[in-house]
Design an enzyme around this catalytic site. Structure first.
Site, short mmCIF file in Angstrom:
data_model
loop_
_atom_site.label_atom_id
_atom_site.label_comp_id
_atom_site.label_asym_id
_atom_site.label_seq_id
_atom_site.Cartn_x
_atom_site.Cartn_y
_atom_site.Cartn_z
N GLY A 170 -5.19 -4.16 -7.82
CA GLY A 170 -3.90 -4.75 -8.11
C GLY A 170 -2.97 -4.70 -6.92
O GLY A 170 -2.34 -5.68 -6.55
N MET A 201 -1.90 -1.80 -3.27
CA MET A 201 -2.25 -0.60 -2.51
C MET A 201 -1.01 -0.04 -1.83
O MET A 201 -0.25 -0.77 -1.20
CB MET A 201 -3.33 -0.95 -1.48
N GLU A 202 -0.84 1.28 -1.93
CA GLU A 202 0.40 1.95 -1.53
C GLU A 202 0.44 2.36 -0.07
O GLU A 202 1.16 3.30 0.29
CB GLU A 202 0.61 3.19 -2.40
N ASN A 203 -0.29 1.69 0.82
CA ASN A 203 -0.29 2.05 2.23
C ASN A 203 1.12 2.39 2.71
O ASN A 203 2.07 1.66 2.42
CB ASN A 203 -0.81 0.89 3.09
N HIS A 230 5.14 1.27 -9.37
CA HIS A 230 4.02 2.21 -9.20
C HIS A 230 3.70 2.43 -7.73
O HIS A 230 3.60 3.59 -7.27
CB HIS A 230 2.79 1.66 -9.93
N GLU A 231 3.55 1.35 -6.98
CA GLU A 231 3.19 1.50 -5.57
C GLU A 231 4.32 2.13 -4.77
O GLU A 231 4.07 2.93 -3.86
CB GLU A 231 2.80 0.14 -4.97
N GLU A 263 -8.61 2.18 0.88
CA GLU A 263 -8.91 3.14 -0.19
C GLU A 263 -10.09 2.60 -0.99
O GLU A 263 -10.09 1.43 -1.38
CB GLU A 263 -7.72 3.34 -1.12
#
Length: 889
Positions: free
Chosen positions: A265, A267-269, A301-302, A125
């Protein structure tokens, strides 16, 4: 600078892709000097234009082979540029095979596939996937991914990608392979790969439907004992998302990997979250309380992105706040439920008003939904994230929790598996509630922080209180004229005994002690009846809208709010406003009076707060100790600078020091009483109450040291030597290093060296060590930072170290960075030029302090523009840096 300036991309020019990629198969062969990637793509034409060529995105790739339906395409039959691969005359449905060679070991941008020490990892991203293979690298192209990774088994025993593991085996020459399949369609920016020598902390979670999910956190072996907090946080988040939003996890496994070199910080992969190690690793010995809380929030959050970002994703990058603003709101509510709701609100608003408001007032100001950009990486901003969350919060406030939940349910139901827009999100909220959000969309489409000016009059004979509310918004780069915003203003009227019952004139019956007025016009007037005493208005309670409020509170008005209001945020805010008035009063007197006085109202308010703290510790009161610590503290120099139309660097710094020293000397005994009551040995815990006790204790300690007394420095040194947790140890060291007293000067060098010797093998602790030296406000700090740039523990290629040392100095040390000589600006510009090609993302983010040159005096303006000009003149300026510099000048 390049002759051809980078072109802007505009939302109005959005066009759906000509092709879709229904299936993606990736085969990675990882070696020590390069990696080969074989991509097999099932592609289908989406447009009726049969002449449209297939144009794939690609950067820094060596193309080895390309074929369509098993027929190799020769170089004469495709067009290759630095950014694209174009193939004409393709059929409506076909299989494309593309083999590329990349060099992860040389990838210092930390985008795409790169090497972090001995580990391969990815960050795709926003547009990093195009550095892996040629692809339609845009968020509205969703595909089912299968990934096969082959590597040396001894060096990379763990091979990870998105989805569920479906096969594995050994191959020749000591290599092995693992294959992963993600059954959910996703855009390329959610792709992830990790290969390394890792260990894992494993656990399970049973969903509300009874499915057992495997949870695994992968780290280097040395960090295996620092994963428990993140695992606990993950399980809390999974439970909360089921209870509050009805969202259940969908894959069989959820994985987190800690990486040292990472621009962001986390990444939500999908199914494989890659985290900056600073956002996942924690232990009481090495981690401060604020980091424990931050890790809990970031893990949540992720994870929450699994639905608000992954299952429902963005159509294009102009919709970035669709996932980020919504998810920040979700993680903020989660943190509020895990701890103190008021404390969390104060923390969020303090950051917003100090930093996002400054962004709104600068040359990079943009709407929550930008209309254009040159480099999308520059729009991962506080406006998109934090202001975006505040906009979602206002929708929640206008609808109420129940209707908001109906709206979110409808949103997920309608758009599951799709790439959608901010308008789709708001439309779901409108359809579920029957509310009209047409005007509300101005929050998404207009930049700037609205200003709300409020005047009041009390008519004693009629028992009426009248409020006139005017809203406006200053000009920003995208527009000079702003339409009125639709905003909720939560309101109470505070009498001598607290909030009084409200009755709007012309409405039948009386209401509660609080109401929410919906502001929609440039000017509106409200009259309250039955008001039998002159009240003080408590405005925008709980910060119900992200606005700047202009109301002429007297010091006596603020005293009443602090003493009698029931809204914790407003009490804190009143204390901050009182402190601001006092500091500005001292600033005005500096140079004219030998010893400017601090107003008595601030002294009285601080006295009351200190007594409440002592009574609460002794069990005679029930105040929130964390809120008392926040209320006791003075506003930061950064916030004081943000609210000045023209920043006076020296006066701001010296006036704040004088006010703090006055409080420290006047109430020394009471700060000492608080400190001694809380300095007892206790079992370490990260629960809210324990964190609050340490926060209040260390706030009291900072005042003691501010008094300049040698006894206070000795007390601080004793805490440093005997601390059993990093919060207390780092607080003590910071107070010593940042003190200008003679007794502190005598020991600070030895303290810094002892701390380094003790923690030299803990990277994250050393980042704190760098940061506390970078933020030292005393003379000589820049020279010390320049020396630290050559320290063995510093690595300019590591974003965390850059943020700690260079970012700490330029963003959190205003008195030194803005030295009148301009040396701080020259230092920062040198670093940005050095990073321009190495890591353009980080270079552009470090630029922020220089972009706000218009708020300073003439000499500083000239020095800052000179620094910007040096950067602008650099040949081959990256798009990231070019956009920020060009907009700033």
């Amino acid at each position: 600078m390049k002759d051809a300036q980078p072109a802007a991309i505009h939302l109005k020019d959005y066009k759906a892709p000509d092709f879709s990629i229904t299936r993606t198969r990736l085969e990675f062969e990882l070696f020590e000097t390069y990696a080969d990637v074989r991509a097999t793509l099932t592609i289908q034409r989406q447009t009726s234009d049969k002449e449209a060529a297939l144009v794939l995105d690609g950067q820094e790739l060596e193309l080895l082979f390309v074929s369509v339906d098993d027929a190799e395409i020769q170089a004469t039959n495709y067009q290759l540029t630095d950014a694209t691969l174009a193939i004409s005359n393709v059929p409506d449905r076909f299989k494309l095979v593309c083999v590329t060679r990349i060099k992860p070991q040389e990838n210092t941008s930390l985008e795409g596939l790169y090497k972090s020490h001995k580990m391969f990892c990815t960050q795709c991203e926003a547009e990093g996937f195009r550095k892996i293979t040629y692809y339609l690298d845009r968020p509205d192209v969703l595909s089912e991914f299968t990934t096969r990774i082959t590597a040396d088994k001894s060096k990379y025993p763990v091979l990870l990608s998105n989805g569920n593991k479906i096969a594995e085996g050994n191959s020749e020459e000591g290599r092995h392979w693992v294959e992963w399949q993600d059954p959910f369609k996703k855009p390329s920016y959610l792709f992830a790969l990790v290969a390394g020598d890792l260990v894992s902390l494993d656990d399970t979670f049973t969903t509300m439907s009874g499915r057992e999910i495997s949870l695994r956190i992968f780290v280097e072996e040395k960090d295996h004992n620092k994963c428990d907090h993140a695992m606990i946080s993950l399980k809390k988040a999974m439970t909360w998302d089921e209870q509050v939003y009805g969202r259940e996890y969908d894959l069989d496994i959820f994985m987190i990997v800690a990486v040292d070199d990472f621009n962001m910080g986390a990444m939500e992969n999908k199914g494989l979250n890659i985290f900056n190690s600073s956002c996942v690793l924690a232990s009481k010995e090495t981690t401060t309380d604020d980091s424990f809380q931050s890790i809990e929030a970031i893990v949540a959050h992720e994870y929450f992105h699994n639905w608000s970002g992954n299952r429902v994703t963005c159509r294009d990058w102009f919709q970035l706040s669709l996932k980020e603003g919504f998810t920040v709101f979700r993680d903020s509510e989660f943190s509020s439920d895990m701890g103190s709701r008021t404390v969390k609100r104060v923390e969020d608003v303090n950051m917003l008003r100090t930093h996002q408001f400054a962004e709104d007032a600068g040359p990079m100001a943009h709407p929550v939904q930008p209309a254009s950009f040159i480099e999308i990486s520059n729009f991962y901003t506080l406006t998109v994230y934090e202001k975006g969350a505040e906009v979602v919060r206002m929708i929640h406030s206008l609808l109420g929790a129940e209707a908001f939940r109906k709206g979110s349910d409808l949103y997920f139901e309608r758009h599951d598996g799709a790439a959608v827009t901010i308008d789709d999100f708001v439309r779901a909220m409108a359809d579920a509630s029957g509310r009209d959000f047409s005007q509300f969309m101005n929050w998404y489409r207009q930049a700037g922080t609205p200003r709300v000016s409020i005047s009041a009059s009390y008519r004693e004979k009629e028992n009426e209180f009248e409020l006139t509310v005017k809203q406006s918004c200053p000009a920003t780069p995208e527009s000079n004229v702003k339409k009125p915003f639709h905003m909720p203003m939560a309101l109470a009227l505070v009498g001598e005994r607290g909030p009084i019952e409200l009755q709007l004139k012309g409405q039948l019956g009386k209401g509660n002690n609080e109401c929410v007025l919906e502001l929609t016009e440039n000017e509106q007037t409200y009259i309250f009846s039955g008001v039998k005493e002159r009240p003080v208005p408590s405005l925008f309670r709980n910060f119900s809208a992200p606005v700047k409020i202009n109301y002429n509170y007297s010091l006596e008005d603020l005293q009443r709010i602090i003493a009698k209001d029931t809204d914790g945020f407003c009490r804190w805010d009143a204390s901050q406003q009182m402190a601001v008035k006092s500091i500005f009063s001292v600033m005005d007197a500096l140079g004219n009076e030998p010893s400017p006085t601090v107003n008595s109202q601030l002294l009285d308010a601080q006295s009351d707060i200190l007594q409440q703290a002592i009574d609460t510790i002794d069990g005679k009161d029930t105040q929130d100790l964390q809120m008392l610590a926040y209320t006791m503290a003075l506003p930061s120099e950064e916030y004081l600078s943000e609210i000045q139309s023209s920043i006076d660097v020296e006066k701001t710094h010296h006036a704040r020091i004088r006010v703090k020293r006055k409080l420290a000397i006047q109430f020394y005994d009471r700060y000492l009483a608080i400190y001694e009551r809380l300095a007892c040995d206790e079992i370490f815990s990260t629960d809210a109450q324990s964190i609050a006790r340490r926060s209040l204790k260390n706030t009291a300690l900072s005042y003691l040291v501010a008094s300049g007394k040698a006894d206070a420095v000795e007390l601080c040194n004793r805490q440093l030597q005997n601390a059993t947790n990093m919060t207390d140890e780092l607080a003590a060291l910071t107070n010593i290093v940042h003190s200008s007293s003679k007794s502190a000067e005598l020991i600070k060098s030895d303290c810094l060296q002892s701390f380094y010797k003790k923690w030299q093998h803990e990277t994250l602790v050393l980042n704190r060590w760098f940061a506390l030296q970078a933020t030292n406000p005393n003379p000589g700090t820049l020279e010390q930072i320049q020396a630290l740039m050559g320290h063995a523990a510093f690595d300019i290629n590591n974003p965390n170290k850059l943020r700690a040392l260079v970012g700490g100095f330029s963003n959190r040390n205003p008195s030194c960075f803005h030295d009148r000589s301009g040396s701080g600006y020259a230092f920062l510009s040198d670093r940005i030029i050095e990073l321009n090609q190495k890591n353009p993302q980080i270079a552009a983010r470090l630029l922020t302090p220089l972009t706000r040159w218009k708020k300073y005096d003439e000499q500083r303006q000239e020095n800052m523009k000179k620094a910007l000009g040096r950067i602008q003149a650099v040949p081959a300026l990256s798009k990231d840096v070019y956009e920020v510099v060009s907009k700033s000048l």
